[in-house]
Design a protein around this motif. Structure first.
Motif, PDB file in Angstrom:
ATOM      1  N   UNK A 127      24.909  33.644  23.457  1.00  0.00           N
ATOM      2  CA  UNK A 127      24.704  33.065  22.137  1.00  0.00           C
ATOM      3  C   UNK A 127      24.346  34.156  21.124  1.00  0.00           C
ATOM      4  N   UNK A 128      23.503  35.094  21.540  1.00  0.00           N
ATOM      5  CA  UNK A 128      23.084  36.176  20.639  1.00  0.00           C
ATOM      6  C   UNK A 128      24.288  37.003  20.188  1.00  0.00           C
ATOM      7  N   UNK A 129      25.175  37.327  21.108  1.00  0.00           N
ATOM      8  CA  UNK A 129      26.330  38.142  20.760  1.00  0.00           C
ATOM      9  C   UNK A 129      27.411  37.344  20.027  1.00  0.00           C
ATOM     10  N   UNK A 130      27.682  36.142  20.500  1.00  0.00           N
ATOM     11  CA  UNK A 130      28.814  35.385  19.970  1.00  0.00           C
ATOM     12  C   UNK A 130      28.507  34.608  18.696  1.00  0.00           C
ATOM     13  N   UNK A 131      27.285  34.096  18.560  1.00  0.00           N
ATOM     14  CA  UNK A 131      26.976  33.257  17.404  1.00  0.00           C
ATOM     15  C   UNK A 131      25.981  33.892  16.437  1.00  0.00           C
ATOM     16  N   UNK A 132      25.113  34.759  16.919  1.00  0.00           N
ATOM     17  CA  UNK A 132      24.103  35.362  16.055  1.00  0.00           C
ATOM     18  C   UNK A 132      24.478  36.770  15.596  1.00  0.00           C
ATOM     19  N   UNK A 133      25.649  37.247  16.009  1.00  0.00           N
ATOM     20  CA  UNK A 133      26.186  38.544  15.574  1.00  0.00           C
ATOM     21  C   UNK A 133      25.277  39.722  15.907  1.00  0.00           C
ATOM     22  N   UNK A 134      24.620  39.671  17.045  1.00  0.00           N
ATOM     23  CA  UNK A 134      23.783  40.776  17.497  1.00  0.00           C
ATOM     24  C   UNK A 134      24.674  41.917  17.980  1.00  0.00           C
ATOM     25  N   UNK A 135      24.311  43.136  17.631  1.00  0.00           N
ATOM     26  CA  UNK A 135      25.024  44.330  18.093  1.00  0.00           C
ATOM     27  C   UNK A 135      24.405  44.880  19.385  1.00  0.00           C
ATOM     28  N   UNK A 136      23.061  44.938  19.419  1.00  0.00           N
ATOM     29  CA  UNK A 136      22.344  45.469  20.584  1.00  0.00           C
ATOM     30  C   UNK A 136      21.218  44.514  20.932  1.00  0.00           C
ATOM     31  N   UNK A 137      21.173  44.122  22.197  1.00  0.00           N
ATOM     32  CA  UNK A 137      20.146  43.221  22.709  1.00  0.00           C
ATOM     33  C   UNK A 137      19.295  44.002  23.697  1.00  0.00           C
ATOM     34  N   UNK A 138      17.977  43.929  23.528  1.00  0.00           N
ATOM     35  CA  UNK A 138      17.109  44.687  24.430  1.00  0.00           C
ATOM     36  C   UNK A 138      15.976  43.804  24.949  1.00  0.00           C
ATOM     37  N   UNK A 139      15.361  44.268  26.040  1.00  0.00           N
ATOM     38  CA  UNK A 139      14.205  43.592  26.630  1.00  0.00           C
ATOM     39  C   UNK A 139      13.160  44.647  26.964  1.00  0.00           C
ATOM     40  N   UNK A 140      11.904  44.300  26.710  1.00  0.00           N
ATOM     41  CA  UNK A 140      10.778  45.143  27.105  1.00  0.00           C
ATOM     42  C   UNK A 140      10.118  44.448  28.292  1.00  0.00           C
ATOM     43  N   UNK A 141      10.005  45.153  29.416  1.00  0.00           N
ATOM     44  CA  UNK A 141       9.550  44.554  30.664  1.00  0.00           C
ATOM     45  C   UNK A 141       8.373  45.346  31.212  1.00  0.00           C
ATOM     46  N   UNK A 142       7.300  44.665  31.551  1.00  0.00           N
ATOM     47  CA  UNK A 142       6.181  45.307  32.237  1.00  0.00           C
ATOM     48  C   UNK A 142       6.724  45.954  33.519  1.00  0.00           C
ATOM     49  N   UNK A 143       6.331  47.189  33.773  1.00  0.00           N
ATOM     50  CA  UNK A 143       6.827  47.924  34.934  1.00  0.00           C
ATOM     51  C   UNK A 143       6.552  47.251  36.266  1.00  0.00           C
ATOM     52  N   UNK A 144       5.554  46.370  36.324  1.00  0.00           N
ATOM     53  CA  UNK A 144       5.238  45.665  37.561  1.00  0.00           C
ATOM     54  C   UNK A 144       6.002  44.346  37.708  1.00  0.00           C
ATOM     55  N   UNK A 172      -6.254  47.964  33.364  1.00  0.00           N
ATOM     56  CA  UNK A 172      -6.051  49.399  33.205  1.00  0.00           C
ATOM     57  C   UNK A 172      -4.747  49.688  32.485  1.00  0.00           C
ATOM     58  N   UNK A 173      -4.211  50.897  32.710  1.00  0.00           N
ATOM     59  CA  UNK A 173      -2.987  51.332  32.064  1.00  0.00           C
ATOM     60  C   UNK A 173      -1.771  50.676  32.702  1.00  0.00           C
ATOM     61  N   UNK A 174      -0.809  50.339  31.865  1.00  0.00           N
ATOM     62  CA  UNK A 174       0.437  49.747  32.349  1.00  0.00           C
ATOM     63  C   UNK A 174       1.631  50.466  31.761  1.00  0.00           C
ATOM     64  N   UNK A 175       2.724  50.407  32.479  1.00  0.00           N
ATOM     65  CA  UNK A 175       3.973  51.034  32.048  1.00  0.00           C
ATOM     66  C   UNK A 175       4.995  49.957  31.709  1.00  0.00           C
ATOM     67  N   UNK A 176       6.024  50.367  30.991  1.00  0.00           N
ATOM     68  CA  UNK A 176       7.004  49.411  30.498  1.00  0.00           C
ATOM     69  C   UNK A 176       8.411  49.990  30.624  1.00  0.00           C
ATOM     70  N   UNK A 177       9.373  49.116  30.927  1.00  0.00           N
ATOM     71  CA  UNK A 177      10.782  49.481  30.904  1.00  0.00           C
ATOM     72  C   UNK A 177      11.420  48.875  29.664  1.00  0.00           C
ATOM     73  N   UNK A 178      12.418  49.566  29.136  1.00  0.00           N
ATOM     74  CA  UNK A 178      13.249  49.008  28.081  1.00  0.00           C
ATOM     75  C   UNK A 178      14.667  48.937  28.634  1.00  0.00           C
ATOM     76  N   UNK A 179      15.223  47.734  28.627  1.00  0.00           N
ATOM     77  CA  UNK A 179      16.600  47.490  29.043  1.00  0.00           C
ATOM     78  C   UNK A 179      17.397  47.082  27.819  1.00  0.00           C
ATOM     79  N   UNK A 180      18.703  47.382  27.798  1.00  0.00           N
ATOM     80  CA  UNK A 180      19.521  46.988  26.649  1.00  0.00           C
ATOM     81  C   UNK A 180      20.986  46.863  27.038  1.00  0.00           C
TER      82      UNK A 180
END
Length: 192
Positions: A127-144, A172-180
């Motif tokens: 839906x994001x690509x076809x109807x909302x005209x998104x060029x790049x879609x990303x997700x931020x994910x907790x490393x765990x 404590x400290x946490x890490x994150x991944x970015x997917x796209x």
């Protein structure tokens, strides 16, 4: 690139699910998962109480004009064969100018392991690509959050970043991944 104003006019259906706007009748279902500490752990905020869930439903139940940074479309995810909300998916416009949007999902743990989150996220990605005209879609994910990492991979997203100890909470400290993924990397529906 300018993005067209878009509202979410009708429910989105997949093989097993219906994605629709939230209504005030969904309060108990939303609170059932949004109030869980093990769910909030990966959302960068504390669990929501019933009053906060009611406020959120009132705001997100109207859909979005989808034209300015921060505009967000959040959809309730329901099984087609059973009443009730089992989770939600969202897409948020992070840059209208650059057509960048963030995708996310939250599901009740009792419905995990059945592929519902992947099925709903795939429908929202399309839906994001076809109807909302998104060029790049990303997700931020907790490393765990290995379950969400697997969903990103099933959405054909690539890991673009691993942010080491970029956030801190009571554990404590946490890490994150970015997917796209880019719009041009998705095959049009109906191709083999």
């Amino acid at each position: 690139m300018s993005m067209n104003a878009t509202v979410f006019p009708q429910p989105l259906k997949t093989d097993r699910l219906v994605l629709r706007l939230f209504t005030e009748n969904d309060l108990d279902d939303m609170h059932a998962y949004q109030g869980l500490p093990e769910v909030a752990r990966y959302l960068y905020r504390p669990p929501r109480d019933r009053a906060r869930c009611a406020e959120v439903i009132e705001r997100i139940g109207q859909g979005t004009p989808w034209k300015e940074d921060g505009d967000t479309l959040t959809l309730a995810v329901c099984r087609r064969d059973t009443p009730g909300v089992i989770g939600e998916v969202m897409v948020s416009l992070s840059s209208a100018y650059a057509a960048q949007a963030e995708i996310g999902w939250v599901f009740h743990p009792g419905h995990g392991g059945r592929g519902y989150a992947t099925e709903a996220a795939l429908a929202l990605r399309d839906l994001a690509f076809q109807q909302l005209s998104v060029h790049r879609l990303f997700a931020r994910i907790d490393g765990d959050n290995t379950a969400s990492v697997r969903i990103c991979e099933r959405l054909s997203m690539r890991r673009e970043a691993h942010l080491i100890e970029n956030d801190r909470d009571d554990r404590g400290w946490g890490s994150e991944y970015v997917y796209a993924i880019l719009a041009r990397e998705i095959e049009p529906a109906g191709t083999d």
